[in-house]
Design a protein around this motif. Structure first.
Motif, PDB file in Angstrom:
ATOM      1  N   ASP A   1      -7.421  21.342  77.289  1.00 49.58           N
ATOM      2  CA  ASP A   1      -7.275  22.058  76.020  1.00 49.58           C
ATOM      3  C   ASP A   1      -5.886  21.806  75.418  1.00 49.58           C
ATOM      4  OD1 ASP A   1      -8.493  23.659  74.102  1.00 49.58           O
ATOM      5  OD2 ASP A   1      -7.428  25.436  74.817  1.00 49.58           O
ATOM      6  N   THR A   2      -4.859  21.816  76.273  1.00 49.89           N
ATOM      7  CA  THR A   2      -3.499  21.560  75.809  1.00 49.89           C
ATOM      8  C   THR A   2      -3.353  20.124  75.317  1.00 49.89           C
ATOM      9  OG1 THR A   2      -2.741  23.110  77.494  1.00 49.89           O
ATOM     10  CG2 THR A   2      -1.078  21.767  76.444  1.00 49.89           C
ATOM     11  N   ILE A   3      -4.017  19.186  76.018  1.00 49.79           N
ATOM     12  CA  ILE A   3      -3.952  17.774  75.624  1.00 49.79           C
ATOM     13  C   ILE A   3      -4.602  17.583  74.252  1.00 49.79           C
ATOM     14  CG2 ILE A   3      -4.772  15.459  76.201  1.00 49.79           C
ATOM     15  CD1 ILE A   3      -4.384  16.239  79.148  1.00 49.79           C
ATOM     16  N   LYS A   4      -5.703  18.285  73.997  1.00 45.27           N
ATOM     17  CA  LYS A   4      -6.388  18.179  72.705  1.00 45.27           C
ATOM     18  C   LYS A   4      -5.463  18.638  71.576  1.00 45.27           C
ATOM     19  CE  LYS A   4     -10.407  19.617  70.134  1.00 45.27           C
ATOM     20  NZ  LYS A   4     -11.361  20.673  69.926  1.00 45.27           N
ATOM     21  N   ASN A   5      -4.780  19.773  71.774  1.00 42.88           N
ATOM     22  CA  ASN A   5      -3.849  20.288  70.766  1.00 42.88           C
ATOM     23  C   ASN A   5      -2.692  19.325  70.548  1.00 42.88           C
ATOM     24  OD1 ASN A   5      -5.393  22.553  70.427  1.00 42.88           O
ATOM     25  ND2 ASN A   5      -4.166  23.821  71.791  1.00 42.88           N
ATOM     26  N   CYS A   6      -2.180  18.737  71.621  1.00 40.94           N
ATOM     27  CA  CYS A   6      -1.072  17.791  71.536  1.00 40.94           C
ATOM     28  C   CYS A   6      -1.503  16.540  70.770  1.00 40.94           C
ATOM     29  CB  CYS A   6      -0.614  17.428  72.936  1.00 40.94           C
ATOM     30  SG  CYS A   6       0.777  16.301  72.975  1.00 40.94           S
ATOM     31  N   LYS A   7      -2.729  16.068  71.033  1.00 45.98           N
ATOM     32  CA  LYS A   7      -3.253  14.880  70.375  1.00 45.98           C
ATOM     33  C   LYS A   7      -3.413  15.119  68.872  1.00 45.98           C
ATOM     34  CE  LYS A   7      -7.073  11.634  70.776  1.00 45.98           C
ATOM     35  NZ  LYS A   7      -8.359  11.372  71.435  1.00 45.98           N
ATOM     36  N   GLU A   8      -3.942  16.291  68.497  1.00 49.12           N
ATOM     37  CA  GLU A   8      -4.114  16.627  67.086  1.00 49.12           C
ATOM     38  C   GLU A   8      -2.768  16.691  66.376  1.00 49.12           C
ATOM     39  OE1 GLU A   8      -6.366  20.229  66.847  1.00 49.12           O
ATOM     40  OE2 GLU A   8      -8.150  19.299  67.722  1.00 49.12           O
ATOM     41  N   THR A   9      -1.774  17.303  67.017  1.00 50.60           N
ATOM     42  CA  THR A   9      -0.446  17.412  66.424  1.00 50.60           C
ATOM     43  C   THR A   9       0.181  16.035  66.255  1.00 50.60           C
ATOM     44  OG1 THR A   9      -0.177  19.549  67.496  1.00 50.60           O
ATOM     45  CG2 THR A   9       1.801  18.528  66.648  1.00 50.60           C
ATOM     46  N   LEU A  10      -0.014  15.157  67.233  1.00 50.83           N
ATOM     47  CA  LEU A  10       0.533  13.803  67.171  1.00 50.83           C
ATOM     48  C   LEU A  10      -0.090  13.022  66.013  1.00 50.83           C
ATOM     49  CD1 LEU A  10       2.534  12.683  69.413  1.00 50.83           C
ATOM     50  CD2 LEU A  10       0.758  10.974  69.697  1.00 50.83           C
ATOM     51  N   LEU A  11      -1.396  13.152  65.822  1.00 52.16           N
ATOM     52  CA  LEU A  11      -2.071  12.482  64.710  1.00 52.16           C
ATOM     53  C   LEU A  11      -1.556  13.003  63.371  1.00 52.16           C
ATOM     54  CD1 LEU A  11      -5.744  12.345  66.050  1.00 52.16           C
ATOM     55  CD2 LEU A  11      -4.193  10.422  65.700  1.00 52.16           C
ATOM     56  N   LYS A  26       0.256  23.321  54.908  1.00 49.62           N
ATOM     57  CA  LYS A  26      -0.239  24.106  56.040  1.00 49.62           C
ATOM     58  C   LYS A  26       0.792  24.009  57.155  1.00 49.62           C
ATOM     59  CE  LYS A  26      -4.443  24.795  58.698  1.00 49.62           C
ATOM     60  NZ  LYS A  26      -3.931  24.819  60.052  1.00 49.62           N
ATOM     61  N   LEU A  27       1.428  25.111  57.469  1.00 49.96           N
ATOM     62  CA  LEU A  27       2.533  25.137  58.419  1.00 49.96           C
ATOM     63  C   LEU A  27       2.076  24.867  59.848  1.00 49.96           C
ATOM     64  CD1 LEU A  27       5.532  25.739  57.934  1.00 49.96           C
ATOM     65  CD2 LEU A  27       5.113  28.002  58.791  1.00 49.96           C
ATOM     66  N   GLU A  28       2.791  23.991  60.543  1.00 52.75           N
ATOM     67  CA  GLU A  28       2.582  23.724  61.974  1.00 52.75           C
ATOM     68  C   GLU A  28       3.796  24.310  62.685  1.00 52.75           C
ATOM     69  OE1 GLU A  28       1.280  22.937  65.430  1.00 52.75           O
ATOM     70  OE2 GLU A  28       0.016  22.216  63.799  1.00 52.75           O
ATOM     71  N   HIS A  74       3.158  19.083  58.378  1.00 50.15           N
ATOM     72  CA  HIS A  74       2.849  20.326  57.667  1.00 50.15           C
ATOM     73  C   HIS A  74       1.920  20.099  56.474  1.00 50.15           C
ATOM     74  CE1 HIS A  74       5.963  22.116  60.099  1.00 50.15           C
ATOM     75  NE2 HIS A  74       6.875  21.290  59.599  1.00 50.15           N
ATOM     76  N   LEU A  75       1.347  18.905  56.356  1.00 53.42           N
ATOM     77  CA  LEU A  75       0.474  18.581  55.231  1.00 53.42           C
ATOM     78  C   LEU A  75      -0.947  18.304  55.697  1.00 53.42           C
ATOM     79  CD1 LEU A  75       2.839  16.139  53.321  1.00 53.42           C
ATOM     80  CD2 LEU A  75       2.386  18.511  52.762  1.00 53.42           C
ATOM     81  N   LYS A  76      -1.897  18.622  54.825  1.00 58.67           N
ATOM     82  CA  LYS A  76      -3.309  18.365  55.094  1.00 58.67           C
ATOM     83  C   LYS A  76      -3.929  17.804  53.816  1.00 58.67           C
ATOM     84  CE  LYS A  76      -7.466  20.991  56.023  1.00 58.67           C
ATOM     85  NZ  LYS A  76      -8.006  22.353  56.154  1.00 58.67           N
ATOM     86  N   LYS A  77      -4.718  16.722  53.940  1.00 52.49           N
ATOM     87  CA  LYS A  77      -5.337  16.128  52.753  1.00 52.49           C
ATOM     88  C   LYS A  77      -6.309  17.108  52.115  1.00 52.49           C
ATOM     89  CE  LYS A  77      -4.775  11.284  53.505  1.00 52.49           C
ATOM     90  NZ  LYS A  77      -5.338   9.962  53.445  1.00 52.49           N
ATOM     91  N   ALA A  78      -6.279  17.174  50.792  1.00 53.22           N
ATOM     92  CA  ALA A  78      -7.170  18.083  50.067  1.00 53.22           C
ATOM     93  C   ALA A  78      -8.463  17.385  49.698  1.00 53.22           C
ATOM     94  CB  ALA A  78      -6.477  18.582  48.804  1.00 53.22           C
TER      95      ALA A  78
END
Length: 78
Positions: A1-11, A26-28, A74-78
């Protein structure tokens, strides 16, 4: 679960945007660099330019046009 969160943050950390792309602020919370003022959380803006690793985002705050410099995590495509 931690690896999944780390992978998403890295992407999110490595994502690229072009001038004219619409993005949502969107704040990280895990990354403090390139944070914007919390009042702008959830606002939609347009990428105007790149400045170093960050992007200049034009947003509308009430009636004024403002420019915020934000790290891509901190950005997400709209």
């Amino acid at each position: 679960d931690t690896i999944k969160n780390c992978k998403e943050t890295l992407l999110k950390y490595l994502q690229e945007f072009k001038s004219g792309d619409k993005v949502i602020l969107k704040l990280e919370s895990a990354v403090q660099k390139g944070m914007y003022f919390p009042r702008f959380h959830g606002k939609e803006g347009i990428v105007t330019a790149k400045q170093g690793r960050c992007y200049k985002i034009a947003i509308k705050d009430i009636k004024k046009e403002k420019t915020v410099i934000v790290h891509p995590v901190h950005l997400k495509k709209a």
